[in-house]
Scaffold this active site. Structure first.
Site, PDB file in Angstrom:
ATOM      1  N   ASP A 140      -0.527  -8.892   0.817  1.00 14.89           N
ATOM      2  CA  ASP A 140      -0.181  -7.600   1.400  1.00 14.89           C
ATOM      3  C   ASP A 140       0.766  -7.579   2.598  1.00 14.89           C
ATOM      4  O   ASP A 140       1.177  -8.594   3.122  1.00 14.89           O
ATOM      5  CB  ASP A 140      -1.455  -6.820   1.683  1.00 14.89           C
ATOM      6  CG  ASP A 140      -1.324  -5.398   1.141  1.00 14.89           C
ATOM      7  OD1 ASP A 140      -0.267  -5.081   0.585  1.00 14.89           O
ATOM      8  OD2 ASP A 140      -2.256  -4.601   1.304  1.00 14.89           O
ATOM      9  N   LEU A 376      -6.774   2.804  -7.168  1.00 19.84           N
ATOM     10  CA  LEU A 376      -7.895   2.312  -7.965  1.00 19.84           C
ATOM     11  C   LEU A 376      -8.910   3.407  -8.252  1.00 19.84           C
ATOM     12  O   LEU A 376      -9.631   3.348  -9.245  1.00 19.84           O
ATOM     13  CB  LEU A 376      -8.567   1.142  -7.245  1.00 19.84           C
ATOM     14  CG  LEU A 376      -7.645  -0.061  -6.999  1.00 19.84           C
ATOM     15  CD1 LEU A 376      -8.363  -1.139  -6.217  1.00 19.84           C
ATOM     16  CD2 LEU A 376      -7.140  -0.642  -8.323  1.00 19.84           C
ATOM     17  N   LYS A 379      -8.614   4.785 -11.655  1.00 21.57           N
ATOM     18  CA  LYS A 379      -9.141   3.898 -12.702  1.00 21.57           C
ATOM     19  C   LYS A 379     -10.675   3.926 -12.710  1.00 21.57           C
ATOM     20  O   LYS A 379     -11.305   3.902 -13.763  1.00 21.57           O
ATOM     21  CB  LYS A 379      -8.629   2.469 -12.474  1.00 21.57           C
ATOM     22  CG  LYS A 379      -7.110   2.357 -12.664  1.00 21.57           C
ATOM     23  CD  LYS A 379      -6.625   0.922 -12.616  1.00 21.57           C
ATOM     24  CE  LYS A 379      -5.166   0.857 -13.073  1.00 21.57           C
ATOM     25  NZ  LYS A 379      -4.634  -0.513 -13.096  1.00 21.57           N
ATOM     26  N   ASP A 499      32.814 -32.951 -14.178  1.00 23.39           N
ATOM     27  CA  ASP A 499      33.232 -31.547 -14.139  1.00 23.39           C
ATOM     28  C   ASP A 499      33.714 -31.269 -12.706  1.00 23.39           C
ATOM     29  O   ASP A 499      33.363 -32.003 -11.774  1.00 23.39           O
ATOM     30  CB  ASP A 499      32.017 -30.681 -14.503  1.00 23.39           C
ATOM     31  CG  ASP A 499      32.247 -29.232 -14.199  1.00 23.39           C
ATOM     32  OD1 ASP A 499      33.270 -28.700 -14.648  1.00 23.39           O
ATOM     33  OD2 ASP A 499      31.409 -28.624 -13.493  1.00 23.39           O
TER      34      ASP A 499
END
Ligand code: GDG
Length: 725
Positions: A140, A376, A379, A499
């Site tokens: 967080d 939340l 939910k 290269d």
């Protein structure tokens, strides 16, 4: 044995001091539940602030000892640190800013200094407690600088980071004076997780625009380290909310539900922490409009408004509290009757059992934040309807959860017409429709639980570490380097294919500026002058440039990826045509006309469009346009289109560095072969060489080469040690 080290601002424990004695209460939030359910055998440690100011050193020692038994390590913060780092920078700067409340963003240097200092304090404790093989997971917005701080001390440790709040669009993020430092801090992690794809998109855009780093399917390469950026939507402990009585006791929950439902009214619940991001006043006003515009529902519907006290020291929260109090008071005073009050307002938190009962008893949940990382509560409400299959969720499109709970009634919380009609629809929704919608959402929530969230995050982090460990084994080690040197010295005839751009020289915005420096010229000269060496520069560049820069060394060369071959100081080309270039040039010119900053590079047998200096998104759009036209133009021609690093190139098919490599292989027999290259065109070189050749890829990408090496400097070091051996 590696361990899992969780770091968050708060430890999952509350300390209470009563009459000088300390009491500890575990607080099992979503995060703790998810982590506790992880199947891994990893031992766990959790580092964070215990939530109490403890200044006495003896007391700190006691708390540390008590908590260690639970695998918790406390970070003690002083009152001043709480004020400046937590309430200040975290909650008055980052929180409002990341939730798009830029009018509340506080720009205060003292807050920022404290944020840095407290992140460093966490880092010191983390560093003292971790081991190199541990997995670290930082949580967080309070600890955004921590990943880089840990990385500094433990360069190879596996660090994950999860942001629980939104990551704002670049246009908002860029306003922060500390934007570079914040990104740098986060990019110290190996894996960065967000709740939604939008947050991930915003983050990657900020990383590109501020740091200049491009991603490839969410993977960034930062100082040769891969950072995986991905979406991990956090879920809930489904059964806990589906069957709250299993935890809180059947009697309590059922009794509460019965009490709540006794009035036979429609119950709308609203549950949030007191926060301006949650859109509480807008919700109350919409509810008022609903009972005014639909008076038939007066007396038949109640809004249960639960506001959980939070951040009470921050000014805006006190103002918000006043606003909510006033609104509720006015509406209640205006519309209540002797038997009914439109809003039942609670300014406090509830024990889990009562919360579970409320969810179960409610007909409708109105969850309409103005911005929310996930949410939340939405939910949990859906899970609570597991048995009844009755209930309607009104959900803001600004909550992260709206991406998953698509069968909810989705609203724009600022659009009060939309909100009022949503309440009406929810009240009138037939039970069969409620059940269908709930079932779909429940099926999803049962799979994507908080346990699933934590385990997929950890699994991906572990896979990433395994991938890196395996990659590391491909990195040319000191021992392998010694064997290479021995083989080099023992050989009589050596073929060395190098290269140029990205291998011997770093990239520049203007390809014409990559003139070789003296160090490189010296290395090449020494190589060339060592008996038995055949040194070939094998490049996509045109022969004129190669001649101008390196011609005096009299090396062999392949230009334009092998269209031109220079041997014994003479350029030769196979039988190819370039008459197609005129039409392609015409198309490319129209791209340049519309895309300032891009330009055409023309070679004898190929033509390229460079867009290094323009916006990547615009460049890619133009390349897509260009490909379509080209497909049409070149349908009957044997051409190929190569997409390189900010360049797209058209050339004759069938010519590549592999073919060029075979040309030299056929000319002689070599007992030592080495090729070094950095991009996809060099893969043809690697594949053309026999298995015992030293094929070395610059960078960590997938390759046909046997070894990887990190960066131009390391190539230079390797070459120097060879020529000096
Ligand atoms: C941040 C992000 C993101 C609430 N009231 C009571 C109570 N709660 C519990 C709920 C829920 C939790 O608190 C709140 O979680 P949210 O997700 O809704 O919101 P934030 O606190 O703002 O959390 C958010 C989250 O992090 C996770 O990443 O979803 O977007 O802002 O679990 O049940 N619990 C009890 N009594 C209450 O009165 N016992």
């Amino acid at each position: 044995m590696p361990r899992l080290i969780i770091i968050s601002n708060r430890l999952p424990v509350t300390i209470d001091k009563k009459k000088g004695e300390l009491f500890y209460y575990p607080s099992a939030g979503g995060l703790a539940t998810g982590l506790n359910s992880l199947d891994t055998k990893l031992e766990r440690l959790w580092i964070g602030w215990p939530g109490q100011e403890i200044n006495d050193l003896k007391e700190q020692e006691k708390v540390t000892n008590d908590l260690r038994e639970e695998g918790l390590i406390p970070v003690f913060l002083s009152q001043k640190e709480i004020e400046l780092y937590y309430e200040g920078f975290s909650n008055e700067t980052i929180w409002p800013h990341f939730h798009y409340f830029t009018q509340y963003t506080t720009y205060n240097e003292e807050y920022w200094k404290a944020y840095q200092a407290v992140n460093a304090k966490f880092a010191a404790l983390v560093n003292a407690n971790i081991q190199a093989e541990d997995f670290v997971w930082v949580h967080d917005y309070q600890l955004m600088l921590l990943p880089a701080m840990i990385r500094k001390e433990f360069p190879n440790i596996s660090i994950g980071y999860f942001l629980h709040i939104p990551f704002p669009s670049y246009e908002i993020f860029r306003i922060l004076p500390w934007r570079e430092e914040i990104l740098e801090g986060l990019l110290g992690a190996d894996q960065i997780g967000f709740h939604t794809f939008d947050y991930m998109r915003h983050f990657l855009s900020a990383v590109y625009r501020i740091g200049g780093y491009e991603h490839n399917f969410g993977k960034l390469t930062i100082n040769n380290r891969i950072v995986n950026v991905d979406v991990f939507p956090m879920g809930i402990d489904y059964d806990k909310y589906a069957y709250p009585e299993r935890i809180a006791g059947k009697d309590l929950v059922l009794h509460q539900v019965k009490k709540l439902r006794s009035k036979k009214r429609k119950l709308i619940i609203s549950i949030d922490r007191l926060d301006y991001s949650k859109g509480i006043p807008q919700r109350i006003k919409s509810f008022e409009r609903f009972i005014v515009e639909h008076p038939e529902y007066q007396g038949k519907v109640t809004l249960i408004l639960i506001v959980v006290p939070s951040r009470t020291h921050v000014d805006q929260y006190q103002e918000l509290k006043d606003e909510v109090d006033t609104l509720v008071g006015r509406i209640d005073g205006q519309y209540r009757t002797f038997g009914w009050s439109p809003i039942q307002y609670f300014y406090r938190s509830f024990p889990f059992g009562e919360l579970g009962a409320l969810y179960k008893a409610a007909d409708i949940a109105m969850i309409t934040p103005l911005r929310d990382g996930m949410n939340l509560v939405a939910k949990e409400f859906i899970a609570s309807k597991e048995e009844s299959k009755k209930g309607v969720l009104i959900l803001s499109e600004m909550a992260g959860a709206a991406n998953e709970l698509t069968e909810a009634i989705i609203v724009n919380p600022q659009d009060s017409n939309d909100m009022v009609s949503a309440i009406h629809r929810a009240i009138e929704m037939p039970e069969s429709e409620q059940a269908t919608r709930l079932q779909k959402m429940q099926d999803r929530l049962k799979i994507y639980t908080v346990k699933h969230w934590a385990s997929t995050f950890m699994q991906e982090q572990m896979d990433l570490k395994a991938f890196k460990d395996q990659k590391k084994t491909n990195l040319l080690s000191d021992t392998q380097k010694e064997v290479l040197l021995k083989d080099y010295k023992a050989a009589e005839k050596r073929l060395i294919l190098l290269d140029y751009d990205g291998t011997l020289m770093g990239f520049q915005n203007d390809p014409k500026k990559v003139v070789p420096d003296q160090e490189l010229l010296d290395i090449l000269e020494k190589f060339k002058n060592t008996e038995g060496n055949k040194v070939v520069i094998i490049s996509g560049r045109d022969k004129h440039t190669l001649d101008k820069w390196l011609g005096h060394l009299k090396l062999d060369m392949a230009a334009e990826h092998g269209v031109w071959i220079k041997r014994r100081n003479e350029w030769k080309t196979p039988d190819v045509t370039n008459t197609w270039k005129k039409d392609v040039r015409h198309v490319l010119q129209s791209l340049v006309d519309r895309t300032p900053g891009s330009f055409i590079e023309e070679k004898d047998y190929s033509i390229a469009w460079h867009y290094r200096m323009i916006d990547k998104g615009l460049g890619e759009k133009r390349v897509r346009e260009f490909r379509d036209v080209l497909l049409y133009l070149t349908a009957n021609l044997d051409l190929q289109v190569l997409e390189g690093n900010k360049v797209v190139e058209v050339k004759n098919a069938g010519i590549n560095k592999g073919k060029a490599t075979s040309y030299w292989l056929m000319k002689d027999n070599y007992d030592f072969m080495m090729a070094i290259g950095d991009d996809s065109t060099d893969e043809d070189t690697f594949k053309a060489l026999p298995e015992n050749a030293y094929t070395i890829k610059v960078g960590l990408d997938q390759t046909a080469a046997r070894f990887n090496i990190l960066g131009v400097e390391n190539v230079r070091k390797l070459l120097t040690s060879i020529v000096e051996s």
